[in-house]
Structures are given as structure tokens and as C-alpha cells.
Design a protein around this motif. Structure first.
Motif, mmCIF file in Angstrom:
data_model
loop_
_atom_site.group_PDB
_atom_site.id
_atom_site.type_symbol
_atom_site.label_atom_id
_atom_site.label_comp_id
_atom_site.label_asym_id
_atom_site.label_seq_id
_atom_site.Cartn_x
_atom_site.Cartn_y
_atom_site.Cartn_z
ATOM 1 N N PRO A 1 18.169 80.578 11.363
ATOM 2 C CA PRO A 1 16.716 79.978 10.961
ATOM 3 C C PRO A 1 15.788 80.419 9.278
ATOM 4 N N GLY A 2 14.890 79.175 8.840
ATOM 5 C CA GLY A 2 14.416 79.665 6.990
ATOM 6 C C GLY A 2 12.550 79.813 7.849
ATOM 7 N N ARG A 3 12.416 80.190 6.873
ATOM 8 C CA ARG A 3 10.474 80.855 7.670
ATOM 9 C C ARG A 3 10.039 80.025 8.313
ATOM 10 N N CYS A 4 10.072 80.346 9.794
ATOM 11 C CA CYS A 4 9.399 79.538 11.283
ATOM 12 C C CYS A 4 8.005 80.482 11.841
ATOM 13 N N ALA A 5 7.349 80.139 11.819
ATOM 14 C CA ALA A 5 5.780 80.321 12.877
ATOM 15 C C ALA A 5 5.990 80.702 13.532
ATOM 16 N N THR A 6 5.774 82.087 14.020
ATOM 17 C CA THR A 6 6.276 83.632 15.294
ATOM 18 C C THR A 6 5.569 84.840 14.684
ATOM 19 N N GLU A 7 5.447 85.359 15.507
ATOM 20 C CA GLU A 7 4.963 86.705 15.613
ATOM 21 C C GLU A 7 5.336 87.648 14.587
ATOM 22 N N LEU A 8 6.888 87.423 14.798
ATOM 23 C CA LEU A 8 8.057 87.854 13.773
ATOM 24 C C LEU A 8 7.946 87.713 12.233
ATOM 25 N N ARG A 9 7.647 86.867 11.971
ATOM 26 C CA ARG A 9 7.071 85.681 11.047
ATOM 27 C C ARG A 9 6.418 86.439 10.013
ATOM 28 N N ARG A 10 4.974 86.510 10.766
ATOM 29 C CA ARG A 10 4.314 86.971 10.508
ATOM 30 C C ARG A 10 4.158 88.791 9.814
ATOM 31 N N ILE A 11 5.039 89.245 10.932
ATOM 32 C CA ILE A 11 5.063 90.916 9.965
ATOM 33 C C ILE A 11 5.511 90.181 8.808
ATOM 34 N N LEU A 12 6.628 89.200 8.642
ATOM 35 C CA LEU A 12 7.537 89.118 7.401
ATOM 36 C C LEU A 12 6.529 88.872 6.084
ATOM 37 N N ALA A 13 5.436 88.009 6.610
ATOM 38 C CA ALA A 13 4.920 87.338 5.451
ATOM 39 C C ALA A 13 3.588 87.136 5.601
ATOM 40 N N PRO A 14 2.799 88.107 5.969
ATOM 41 C CA PRO A 14 1.025 88.280 6.417
ATOM 42 C C PRO A 14 -0.058 87.152 6.186
ATOM 43 N N ASP A 15 -0.045 86.847 4.843
ATOM 44 C CA ASP A 15 -0.272 85.994 3.970
ATOM 45 C C ASP A 15 -0.376 84.629 4.197
ATOM 46 N N GLU A 16 0.418 83.885 5.017
ATOM 47 C CA GLU A 16 0.770 82.961 5.310
ATOM 48 C C GLU A 16 0.682 81.792 6.062
ATOM 49 N N ASP A 17 0.140 80.878 5.916
ATOM 50 C CA ASP A 17 -0.591 79.733 6.690
ATOM 51 C C ASP A 17 0.535 78.940 7.750
ATOM 52 N N PRO A 18 0.377 79.545 8.466
ATOM 53 C CA PRO A 18 1.799 79.307 9.874
ATOM 54 C C PRO A 18 1.788 77.603 10.248
ATOM 55 N N SER A 19 0.687 77.136 9.949
ATOM 56 C CA SER A 19 0.709 75.671 9.651
ATOM 57 C C SER A 19 1.579 75.057 8.554
ATOM 58 N N THR A 20 1.667 75.489 7.830
ATOM 59 C CA THR A 20 2.542 75.095 6.546
ATOM 60 C C THR A 20 4.424 74.454 6.615
ATOM 61 N N ILE A 21 4.138 75.844 7.953
ATOM 62 C CA ILE A 21 6.422 76.137 8.526
ATOM 63 C C ILE A 21 6.399 75.395 8.904
ATOM 64 N N MET A 22 7.965 76.122 9.394
ATOM 65 C CA MET A 22 8.530 74.708 10.312
ATOM 66 C C MET A 22 8.047 75.602 11.353
ATOM 67 N N GLN A 23 7.722 74.849 12.890
ATOM 68 C CA GLN A 23 7.552 76.194 14.386
ATOM 69 C C GLN A 23 8.826 76.088 15.210
ATOM 70 N N PRO A 24 8.661 77.121 16.130
ATOM 71 C CA PRO A 24 9.883 76.924 17.327
ATOM 72 C C PRO A 24 10.434 76.499 17.997
ATOM 73 N N GLU A 25 9.133 75.146 18.018
ATOM 74 C CA GLU A 25 10.227 73.623 18.672
ATOM 75 C C GLU A 25 10.716 73.507 18.265
ATOM 76 N N HIS A 26 10.654 73.183 16.846
ATOM 77 C CA HIS A 26 11.549 72.461 15.600
ATOM 78 C C HIS A 26 12.988 73.247 16.266
ATOM 79 N N VAL A 27 13.309 74.315 15.804
ATOM 80 C CA VAL A 27 14.241 74.973 16.613
ATOM 81 C C VAL A 27 15.124 74.776 17.216
#
Ligand SMILES: NC(=O)c1ccc[n+]([C@@H]2O[C@H](COP(=O)([O-])OP(=O)(O)OC[C@H]3O[C@@H](n4cnc5c(N)ncnc54)[C@H](OP(=O)(O)O)[C@@H]3O)[C@@H](O)[C@H]2O)c1
Length: 244
Positions: A181-207
Motif C-alpha cells: 500500500p501507499g499512504r493510507c489513513a491509519t494510526e501507523l500513518r499518523r506516526i509516519l506523517a503527523p501533519d498530514e490530513d488523513p481525509s486526503t489519502i487512501m482509506q483502509p477500506e480501499h485496501v
């Protein structure tokens, strides 16, 4: 035909989304959900198709002997394991000079060693009648990620493990899939990119939907490859200023 499916990392994020999607597959009847947090697993089970047989195992995959016992319990109970979905993962992005040997080992323990351990045990109950294994790697495993050395290299190992096992286990009728997967809005992604808006990236449901497709009969030609899963998110542009 009833199938038994094991999903690691099922307490949240991508693992939860995969568990929910697959629970609507008709031929998969028994689900084994694994992570360390029981409450997260129970929440996942509540989101799944209630007609399925769902068991939650709260354990640390790094406890190799406990995992071996659990798999043998499941194998004896159901007679066979048909699907193993390795989702559990750990990331703590640090550069070479910041990374302690303990952090390095922890990353490899969760992302690589525990996957080797559970896969080896599950294959013992898969090889009689065949089955499917799906590993969740990352786009970080196939491109340079300065500052993410341990995580990125552990995911590269996962891609290699998947490709090797795809050929090694083919004789047993076991198909091995690998998604990155590329960037996906999860807790792990928040650690990798804390300033990113999760609504602008792939959602777990897509995966989850992609994995459901891959593991259905439509995915027969996609095993043994590193499949990149990315979603282009449309950026909403603010209207350009009118000049008079
Ligand atoms: N999110 C992304 O942008 C992204 C991109 C590429 C790849 N990935 C990969 O996708 C997978 C899922 O990531 P995610 O984003 O959904 O992360 P997440 O929300 O942090 O979920 C990680 C899951 O792994 C479980 N886990 C971690 N360590 C464990 C251990 N020692 N024993 C048992 N379970 C353990 C966690 O459960 P407990 O904490 O309850 O144990 C949780 O269920 C990971 O392999 C990750 O590397 C994610």
C-alpha cells in the motif's frame, strides 16, 4: 465448502478493513483475528458479518511459542487453514544514526521474524489442500526512504519473502500474494506523517476491497508479484481569484 482465515493486525486500520471485507465472502466461514489488544479485536468482530464464526486471539506475535501453540490449536480444530493474511506491522521512522539496535530488532521482530514464524506454522495446515497467503508490505519496501531505514528495509524483506514463497509453495497449491500500500489513513500513518490530513489519502477500506478481489477467483494471475495499491486523491482547488 467452509474455509478458515487467519488475519493478523486485525484490531484496527488495514487489518480491520480486510477482516470486514472478507467476512462478506460466502465461502469463508471461520475467522481468526489476532493482535495484542482484545478490545480492538472485539470492535472489529462487531463490524463483521455476524453470520461468521469469529475468534479473537489477543497475543503478541513476537511470542513465537505462543503463536505456534495457537496455530496448532486452530489447525487441529478446523482440520485445515485456508487463508493467512499477514497485516501486523510496526514503524518508528528514524535515520541510521538515530536508530538503536533495540529499535532495529523490534521492527524486524514484528515485520519479519513473527511473519516467518506464523507462516511456517500455518503452512503445515495448508499444504494438504492448498490455500492463500497474503502479506502486507509497503511502497517503502521498493523505493529509497531516507529516515525510515528499519521500516523500509523490513518491508523489502517481506517483498522478497513473498516472491520466494510463491515459487517454493506452488507445489502445495498455495498461492502467495504481496501488496504494497501507499499512504493510507491509519494510526501507523499518523506516526509516519503527523501533519498530514488523513481525509486526503487512501482509506483502509480501499485496501480491504483490493484484498477481497485478490483473494477471490478474480485474483488467480496476481500471485507472486509485488502489487502496489495506491489511490489518487483529488485535491479540491480553491477557485482562482477573478481579476477585474
Ligand atoms: N498505513 C499506511 O500508510 C501503510 C502503508 C503501507 C503499508 N502499511 C502496512 O500495513 C500494515 C497495517 O498497517 P496499519 O496502517 O493498519 O497500522 P496500524 O493501524 O498501526 O495497525 C497495526 C496492526 O498491527 C498489530 N500489531 C502490531 N504489533 C503487533 C504485535 N507485536 N503482535 C500482534 N499484533 C501487532 C496492531 O495491533 P495491536 O497494537 O493491538 O497489537 C494493529 O492491529 C502494516 O504492516 C503496515 O506496515 C501501512
Amino acid at each position: 465448502m467452509t474455509k478458515t482465515c487467519i488475519i493478523t493486525g486485525a484490531s484496527r486500520g488495514i487489518g480491520r478493513a480486510i477482516a470486514v471485507s472478507l467476512s462478506y465472502e460466502e465461502d469463508v466461514t471461520n475467522f481468526i483475528l489476532i493482535s495484542r489488544t482484545e478490545t480492538g479485536l472485539v470492535e472489529t468482530a462487531l463490524l463483521m458479518n455476524r453470520e461468521k464464526n469469529i475468534h479473537c486471539y489477543a497475543l503478541d506475535l513476537g511470542n513465537y511459542s505462543e503463536v505456534r501453540e495457537m496455530i496448532s490449536e486452530i489447525g487441529e480444530k478446523y482440520g485445515a487453514i485456508d487463508m493467512l493474511i499477514n497485516v501486523a506491522g510496526y514503524a518508528n521512522p528514524q535515520s541510521l544514526l538515530e536508530t538503536s539496535i533495540e529499535e532495529w530488532e523490534k521492527t524486524y521482530q514484528v515485520n519479519v521474524h513473527s511473519l516467518f514464524n506464523i507462516t511456517k506454522e500455518a503452512v503445515k495446515y495448508m499444504k494438504q489442500s492448498g490455500g492463500k497467503i497474503l502479506n502486507v508490505a509497503s511502497t517503502a519496501g521498493s523505493s529509497a526512504r531516507p529516515g525510515w531505514l528499519a521500516y523500509a528495509s523490513s518491508k523489502a524483506a517481506l517483498i522478497s519473502i513473498s516472491q520466494t514463497l510463491s515459487e517454493e509453495l506452488a507445489g502445495y497449491g498455495i498461492l502467495v500474494y504481496c501488496i504494497s500500500p501507499g499512504r493510507c489513513a491509519t494510526e501507523l500513518r499518523r506516526i509516519l506523517a503527523p501533519d498530514e490530513d488523513p481525509s486526503t489519502i487512501m482509506q483502509p477500506e480501499h485496501v480491504g476491497e483490493v484484498v477481497q478481489q485478490l483473494l477471490s477467483d478474480n485474483g488467480v494471475c496476481l500471485d507472486g508479484q509485488n502489487i502496489v495499491v495506491r489511490k489518487q486523491v483529488q485535491q479540491v482547488k480553491s477557485p482562482s481569484k477573478q481579476t477585474s
